[in-house]
Design a protein around this motif. Structure first.
Motif, PDB file in Angstrom:
ATOM      1  N   LYS A   1     -19.238  49.481  28.299  1.00 15.49           N
ATOM      2  CA  LYS A   1     -18.127  49.488  27.358  1.00 15.49           C
ATOM      3  C   LYS A   1     -17.198  48.317  27.631  1.00 15.49           C
ATOM      4  N   GLY A   2     -16.818  47.609  26.555  1.00 20.22           N
ATOM      5  CA  GLY A   2     -15.853  46.528  26.684  1.00 20.22           C
ATOM      6  C   GLY A   2     -16.425  45.261  27.279  1.00 20.22           C
ATOM      7  N   ASN A   3     -17.773  45.108  27.265  1.00 22.23           N
ATOM      8  CA  ASN A   3     -18.342  43.887  27.829  1.00 22.23           C
ATOM      9  C   ASN A   3     -18.106  42.704  26.914  1.00 22.23           C
ATOM     10  N   LYS A   4     -18.322  41.509  27.446  1.00 26.32           N
ATOM     11  CA  LYS A   4     -18.111  40.296  26.664  1.00 26.32           C
ATOM     12  C   LYS A   4     -19.150  40.218  25.552  1.00 26.32           C
ATOM     13  N   PRO A   5     -18.768  39.739  24.374  1.00 24.62           N
ATOM     14  CA  PRO A   5     -19.718  39.643  23.263  1.00 24.62           C
ATOM     15  C   PRO A   5     -20.936  38.808  23.649  1.00 24.62           C
ATOM     16  N   LEU A   6     -22.049  39.079  22.970  1.00 25.57           N
ATOM     17  CA  LEU A   6     -23.298  38.388  23.263  1.00 25.57           C
ATOM     18  C   LEU A   6     -23.750  37.603  22.039  1.00 25.57           C
ATOM     19  N   TRP A   7     -24.092  36.334  22.255  1.00 22.36           N
ATOM     20  CA  TRP A   7     -24.589  35.455  21.198  1.00 22.36           C
ATOM     21  C   TRP A   7     -26.036  35.099  21.542  1.00 22.36           C
ATOM     22  N   ILE A   8     -26.967  35.486  20.669  1.00 24.37           N
ATOM     23  CA  ILE A   8     -28.394  35.275  20.928  1.00 24.37           C
ATOM     24  C   ILE A   8     -28.895  34.166  20.014  1.00 24.37           C
ATOM     25  N   THR A   9     -29.373  33.089  20.612  1.00 24.10           N
ATOM     26  CA  THR A   9     -29.874  31.948  19.847  1.00 24.10           C
ATOM     27  C   THR A   9     -31.390  31.861  19.985  1.00 24.10           C
ATOM     28  N   GLY A  10     -32.048  31.507  18.913  1.00 25.17           N
ATOM     29  CA  GLY A  10     -33.492  31.313  18.940  1.00 25.17           C
ATOM     30  C   GLY A  10     -33.960  30.762  17.611  1.00 25.17           C
ATOM     31  N   GLU A  11     -35.223  30.391  17.561  1.00 22.16           N
ATOM     32  CA  GLU A  11     -35.783  29.908  16.313  1.00 22.16           C
ATOM     33  C   GLU A  11     -36.462  31.062  15.575  1.00 22.16           C
ATOM     34  N   SER A  12     -37.053  30.782  14.448  1.00 20.19           N
ATOM     35  CA  SER A  12     -37.634  31.826  13.608  1.00 20.19           C
ATOM     36  C   SER A  12     -38.744  32.575  14.344  1.00 20.19           C
ATOM     37  N   CYS A  13     -38.761  33.895  14.162  1.00 22.85           N
ATOM     38  CA  CYS A  13     -39.837  34.769  14.654  1.00 22.85           C
ATOM     39  C   CYS A  13     -39.984  34.752  16.174  1.00 22.85           C
ATOM     40  N   CYS A  14     -38.877  34.544  16.899  1.00 15.68           N
ATOM     41  CA  CYS A  14     -38.969  34.527  18.366  1.00 15.68           C
ATOM     42  C   CYS A  14     -38.515  35.843  18.995  1.00 15.68           C
TER      43      CYS A  14
END
Length: 679
Positions: free
Chosen positions: A3-16
């Protein structure tokens, strides 16, 4: 997930695997926050929703019982919910809002601006229709960027458009027209997409009441493919992040499909990524084509031919003329299907655009001659192209008064054929119309078949069917004369009398009827609210609107339609049909196939985006002191398209090229260098 963790940004290319990772995050969140807590989950369209639900179902047999919305669906829902609050901030009278469909918006704006649009303005855009459409598109771009409508002229002055015309009075006139439209819509209680975006961005999102509503309503935020979202979504994300609420975002580096259609991926990335933990997903090992062909293909596109060998798993079909190309492509596919190398549903034909010749050729060779089912992905055809709809329009001109000028005599024989279920053939239908149709401005009519001097040439079946049609038309006219003249009720009556068993109709015919009824309901609702037309004038305007061809419907199968949520249809998981699609629709629907056929590979249209007029003027700048973002170059766009499509092809790609285009011009585009290195 704590609870309350730092936001997560997930980067990748198509269909990964980004969507699968997001589904896992949602599943973990559900373990921590059981019902009645719920998260806000946003995806760009219906297909993305289906993909996410499928991944959640793999983790949890019960799936996810809450709503998964599109950004426009959420915005429309919340603007309607908080409309009294918005009206209070605007200091206007509260009215029940009605969302305008694009075709109705076009008609109303044309009428409102009739005396204000100058010949100079029309000459810039080519014609009045395009001029009105472009101005309305500006409101959508501005609203999605959170730019007040009164600032649109300022934005345009920083665009390539203004640099071209060099006339400040034109941008000022555009601003005046837009302000007039905005004020008129608010006064009447009408909302179009642009106004919905603006009200949400400028009046609802900054509201403390709305922020409290969001925090009470949702305990998590999950967004898939945020690269396709409008820039105003950043304000929503920051509300959750600032309040330490679990937030997860996925970002597709080779996506950005809606760039130019109100999406602003770079600005969203610039604002949200620094606030998040960042995780990069690598490409999957089983993406053979992408992992092995991406680098050499991109080198060729850039003009680097050194150390390049023949591209494995890439074949070409090259002809001189476009007609030969279409024929050879169809024959290649049919031969592979007949030899059981592949099934139709595992094949996709992808083109920058589909002209009528290509559409007819595919339909004729695949379906009519060989019985292979095909599916045109999200294809929109004018309602008036449907014979059933044309027949209903012809009936309306005969049953309502003062519609004589709108009767199309050349379409009456077709009406008789359709309404008689072909018991009257086209030759006899023409003979009947020539002898029995009586033109009249107020009350045009069809007379008894005995007015045809050689009625003995009509078969018994034809005579009986014709008399039955006349009787039913007179039945409807009598009902109207008694005061039961509501347009929707009359259309419903026509369908009940002439098409009582809808199961006998093809699916595309049912789809057209559905769209026709919805259009009529919407048109009637708008005209009733305006209250300045008689019933006959409403019918006349409705007939004219439909015949213009601006109202469209899918001519083939349409699945999972949800207009209220601005959703798009699910085709990539369908079986039983060869898919034919434009580049944009294929990428937008997240399709994948074993074989892809890239039509018109040498066409320059492969590297030209679908951006709305002057869209770059409304991209939020990410560099200091920059006023606008530059329009994306063709080189960057074609690289992204190639990388995206490679990820969506599993086994083989065919490059289909003709030296001459459908117009007879030589084709040399960004993908042309690939043709010399195929097998």
């Amino acid at each position: 997930m704590n609870k309350g963790n730092k936001p997560l940004w997930i980067t990748g290319e198509s269909c990964c695997g980004k969507t699968r990772y997001l589904a896992q995050s949602i599943y973990q969140w559900m373990q921590i926050y059981p019902l009645p807590h719920k998260p806000l989950i946003l995806v760009i369209n219906h297909q993305a929703r289906e993909n996410l639900l499928r991944e959640i179902l793999k983790l949890n047999a019960q799936g996810y019982l809450g709503k998964i919305r599109t950004p426009l669906g959420l915005i429309m829902e919340d603007v309607n919910l908080f409309y009294p609050l918005i009206c209070e901030k605007l200091d206007i009278k509260v009215k029940i809002p009605i969302r305008l469909r694009p075709e109705t918006e076009q008609e109303l704006a044309t009428q409102l601006w009739q005396k204000d649009i100058t010949s100079e303005l029309i000459s810039i855009f080519g014609n009045e229709y395009t001029c009105v459409r472009r101005i309305l598109d500006l409101t959508q771009l501005a609203g999605a960027a959170g730019i007040p409508f009164e600032k649109i002229p300022d934005s345009l002055q920083n665009s390539d458009f203004f640099q071209t015309i060099g006339n400040k009075s034109i941008t000022n006139l555009l601003g005046e027209l837009i302000q007039k439209w905005r004020n008129w819509c608010l006064e009447k209680g009408f909302l179009n997409y642009g106004l919905i975006y603006e009200l949400y961005a400028l009046y609802l999102l900054p509201s403390g009441e709305y922020e409290q509503y969001l925090l009470n309503q949702y305990k998590g935020l999950f967004i898939d493919d945020i690269d396709d979202f409008p820039s105003i979504i950043t304000q929503l994300c920051q509300r959750f992040i600032d309040n330490n609420i679990t937030s997860v975002f996925t970002y597709n580096e080779t996506g950005k499909v809606r760039l130019g259609l109100n999406a602003d991926p770079e600005y969203i990335k610039e604002k949200i990524l620094p606030l998040c933990n960042h995780q990069v997903l690598e490409n999957k090992d089983n993406q053979y084509l992408k992992n092995n062909l991406e680098k050499p293909m991109l080198k060729l596109i850039n003009g680097d031919f050194e150390d390049i060998e023949t591209l494995a798993n890439i074949s070409s079909i090259i002809t001189e003329s476009r007609a030969e190309l279409l024929s050879q492509t169809c024959n290649c596919i049919l031969k592979s299907i007949q030899e059981n190398k592949i099934k139709p549903q595992d094949i996709a034909i992808i083109a920058p655009g589909l002209d009528e010749i290509a559409r007819y050729t595919f339909q004729d060779i695949f379906t009519n001659q060989n019985g292979v089912a095909i599916q045109f992905l999200k294809e929109k055809r004018p309602l008036v192209s449907s014979a059933i709809i044309r027949s209903i329009l012809s009936i309306l001109t005969l049953v309502y008064s003062h519609q004589g000028r709108l009767v199309r005599k050349d379409l009456l024989p077709e009406m008789l054929v359709i309404l008689s279920k072909e018991k009257i053939d086209l030759v006899r239908a023409n003979l009947l119309v020539d002898s029995c149709y009586v033109p009249d401005v107020n009350n045009p009519s069809l007379l008894d078949y005995t007015n045809f001097s050689r009625w003995d040439r009509l078969s018994y079946q034809s005579r009986e069917s014709y008399q039955e049609i006349l009787a039913l038309i007179e039945n409807i006219k009598a009902e109207i004369s008694e005061g039961n003249n509501h347009l929707i009720a009359i259309i419903d009556k026509i369908i009940q009398l002439f098409f009582p068993n809808l199961n006998e109709l093809q699916y595309n015919q049912i789809t057209n009827l559905k769209e026709f009824i919805e259009t009529a309901q919407h048109f009637w609702e708008i005209q009733y609210k305006l209250g300045n037309l008689t019933i006959n004038e409403i019918v006349s305007q409705f007939l004219t609107l439909i015949r213009k061809g601006t109202i469209t419907a899918n001519p083939l199968l349409e699945y999972n339609q949800n207009n209220s949520d601005d959703s798009e249809d699910n085709f990539s998981s369908l079986e039983g049909g060869l898919l034919i699609s434009t580049i944009y629709q294929y990428r937008s629907h997240r399709c994948r196939h074993r074989w892809q056929f890239w039509m018109d590979t040498g066409s320059r249209f492969w590297s030209q985006g679908l951006g709305l007029f002057a869209y770059e003027a409304f991209l939020q700048p990410i560099e200091k002191n920059a006023q606008t973002m530059p329009r994306e170059s063709e080189d960057i766009l074609i690289r992204r398209i190639v990388k995206d499509l490679l990820a969506r092809a599993e086994e083989k790609i065919f490059l289909c090229h003709s030296d001459l285009s459908v117009t007879g011009n030589e084709q040399i585009g960004k993908l042309s260098p690939l043709l010399a290195f195929t097998s």
